[in-house]
Design an enzyme around this catalytic site. Structure first.
Site, PDB file in Angstrom:
ATOM      1  N   ASP A 116       0.843  -1.199   0.000  1.00 36.02           N
ATOM      2  CA  ASP A 116       0.000   0.000   0.000  1.00 36.02           C
ATOM      3  C   ASP A 116       0.877   1.247   0.000  1.00 36.02           C
ATOM      4  OD1 ASP A 116      -2.171   1.663   0.134  1.00 36.02           O
ATOM      5  OD2 ASP A 116      -2.643   1.252   2.235  1.00 36.02           O
ATOM      6  N   GLY A 211      -8.907   9.289   7.534  1.00 32.41           N
ATOM      7  CA  GLY A 211      -8.414  10.614   7.169  1.00 32.41           C
ATOM      8  C   GLY A 211      -6.932  10.764   7.364  1.00 32.41           C
ATOM      9  N   GLY A 214      -2.093   7.438   4.359  1.00 27.36           N
ATOM     10  CA  GLY A 214      -1.029   7.999   3.541  1.00 27.36           C
ATOM     11  C   GLY A 214      -0.024   8.816   4.314  1.00 27.36           C
TER      12      GLY A 214
END
Length: 585
Positions: A116, A211, A214
């Site tokens: 990922d 949220g 990343g």
């Protein structure tokens, strides 16, 4: 970000424009809100719907984020905000850029959330300031032991389905590393791969959340901040016994540098100290590490019950194609020696048998002329974990064509983190395109110490070759000292040897195809191996298919991006507007 915590003080005195510095972070974070400039690599990815994911600046024009933050159509045209303190209100130290290219890792699996990781190229280079600067990245060979403290930042939910209140100030939280074995016990053995690292409070209450996806998981070493992970997924947020799961950055230096060919990011090895308590963890589906080869009772000495094979406790990551520098990276590797000199490689395939290539021996072979060294890293120099064992018998397969050999050892070695058996392939399906590895002490390679060499290759379609009895790979160079070593592939978290390496002299090699290597599968020798080695070792595991499937589904649905988003007819207008904004920021 769920429940940030108070931190202690530290001072950074680093030169400008070096990765991993936070000049304004004069104490290691305090309070629930992160003060301006404390995490100068943190970025916010936004569309017209607002913030949806985090990311980290890794040089003057590239951002690292999670693959699940990038929709199938890419992220070109999205906005990247740097130096941002809050999502609302004034941000005098911020800058904005537009994404001009998004690159998702080619092996990203949206169902298992493996690999990922993604890269975003910005519309123009960024000028570094006290509020905007890049983070260092963990390089291969980094170790993250259980309990090591890390930090996560982001604008995500503060609790499950509870949004960050206005003005939506950047949040920070300290989280200890949770070892992969312990993490597997929570999520299921197959759900956590070597490409992941876990962090969190097992009692719950502190975690990254929706949220935050990343964003960076960072750790400090010698005054530098190093990114160890990328926020990936978790079960709800801050739930007891379910730490957050992050992409393990140290697995991806080769891939990142292949995409960023100039001004490459700074990579730093992070080294944990002490011992890793995770090695003692075991549970259903995660068998204990075998630590002894024999069990002594009052009247007899017996072999232990068949336990685990193909497990390398020290191999928490895969290094690049080069010398191996970590003891125990390939704990089944054996050096077959004649008169004290390395001749061929081999692998420990049972508690007292080593597999090699028949071309290493004269016929008939003389066992007393040979010794087997296990736990060895380098042929010249000190090897603190090695054991040298005598050979009592050598049996050649004596089949038509290529042949293998089995060496019986005088005593069974004590198994530990540096000496373990590999699983033998007895019919596993290795998919075309899969990555496999070969190891050996190549002649003239590995410097003065002659370090163990490792080669990564990909499985190819064998074409005209017999696919039932052969495995084909990309071309890689084999030397005399590599013969007898393994071609091995990782399946379901364990290493299986699928073939024995065979050195081909230069005259014969010139006649072979120059782009494909063909090896005889171990299944060709199954009857011989059953007679000489005995029952094949297999990884001890409990049937966890149901729970693993459920966990994987939950993991995929709990990826920690914000509200789903899409690009519509206004993308062109948005891009033009943002380009104008970035030029005037």
């Amino acid at each position: 970000m769920a429940f940030p915590v108070i931190l202690t003080a530290a001072v950074l005195t680093l030169l400008t424009h070096v990765c991993g510095q936070a000049k304004l972070n004069t104490r290691i974070v305090g309070g629930q809100d992160a003060p301006p400039g404390f995490w100068p690599w943190q970025v916010s990815l936004q569309t017209t719907s607002g913030h949806f994911c985090g990311g980290s600046l890794i040089n003057n024009q590239w951002v690292l984020t999670a693959a699940h933050c990038v929709p199938s159509g890419g992220l070109v045209g999205a906005r990247v905000f740097l130096g941002l303190q809050s999502l609302q209100g004034s941000n005098p130290n911020s800058a904005a850029r537009i994404v001009t290219k998004s690159i998702v890792h080619p092996s990203y699996n949206s169902e298992t959330v493996d690999n990922d990781i993604a890269l975003l190229e910005l519309s123009s280079s960024v000028t570094f300031t006290d509020y905007i600067s890049p983070v260092c990245l963990a390089s291969p060979g980094s170790t993250f032991y259980s309990g090591v403290n890390t930090w996560v930042t982001g604008w995500g939910d503060i609790r499950n389905e509870v949004s960050l209140p206005p003005p939506k100030t950047l949040q920070e939280v300290q989280l200890p590393i949770v070892g992969n074995r312990r993490c597997k016990c929570s999520y299921g053995a197959s759900a956590i791969t070597d490409n992941m690292v876990c962090a969190g409070i097992l009692e719950g209450g502190k975690d990254s959340c929706q949220g935050d996806s990343g964003g960076p998981l960072v750790i400090k070493q010698n005054g530098l901040w190093i990114q160890a992970g990328i926020v990936s997924f978790g079960r709800v947020c801050a739930e007891p016994k379910f730490p957050g799961v992050y992409s393990r950055v140290s697995q991806y230096q080769t891939w990142i540098n292949a995409q960023i060919t100039s001004n490459q990011p700074g990579f730093v090895v992070f080294t944990s100290t002490g011992t890793d308590s995770d090695l003692s963890v075991s549970c259903s589906g995660v068998p204990p590490i075998v630590t002894a080869a024999t069990t002594t009772t009052a009247s007899t000495t017996t072999k232990p019950a068949v336990g685990i094979c193909g497990y390398a406790p020290q191999n928490s990551r895969i290094l690049g194609v080069s010398s191996v520098t970590t003891d125990g990276q390939w704990p089944w590797m054996a050096s077959l020696q004649q008169n004290g000199q390395h001749v061929c490689g081999g692998t420990l395939v049972s508690f007292n048998a080593v597999l090699s290539n028949a071309n290493c021996f004269s016929s008939p072979p003389v066992p007393s002329n040979w010794t087997v060294v296990l736990g060895r890293l380098k042929q010249n120099g000190s090897n603190p974990f090695e054991v040298s064992l005598n050979v009592t018998n050598i049996t050649l397969s004596n089949q038509t064509g290529s042949n293998v050999a089995v060496l019986q050892l005088s005593t069974a070695p004590v198994l530990n983190n540096y000496i373990q058996p590999i699983c033998m392939d007895n019919g596993k399906t290795i998919q075309e395109g899969a990555s496999c590895w070969a190891t050996g002490w190549s002649s003239g390679q590995g410097g003065e110490e002659i370090l163990l060499q490792q080669f990564q290759t990909s499985v190819l379609n064998c074409g005209n070759a017999s696919t039932s009895g052969s495995i084909c790979t990309d071309l890689f160079t084999l030397e005399q000292g590599d013969s007898g070593g393994p071609l091995m592939c990782k399946l379901d978290g364990y290493w299986y040897q699928t073939a024995v390496l065979s050195y081909v002299n230069s005259t014969s090699r010139a006649k072979r195809a120059t782009t494909t290597m063909v090896f005889d599968k171990l299944t060709n020798y199954q009857d011989f191996l059953l007679r000489t080695v005995g029952t094949f070792l297999t990884p001890t595991s409990t049937n966890t298919n149901t729970s693993t499937t459920n966990t994987t589904t939950a993991a995929a649905s709990s990826a920690r991006e914000g509200t789903p988003f899409s690009f519509s007819f206004h993308l062109l207008i948005l891009s033009l507007c943002l380009l104008f904004f970035s030029q005037n920021s």
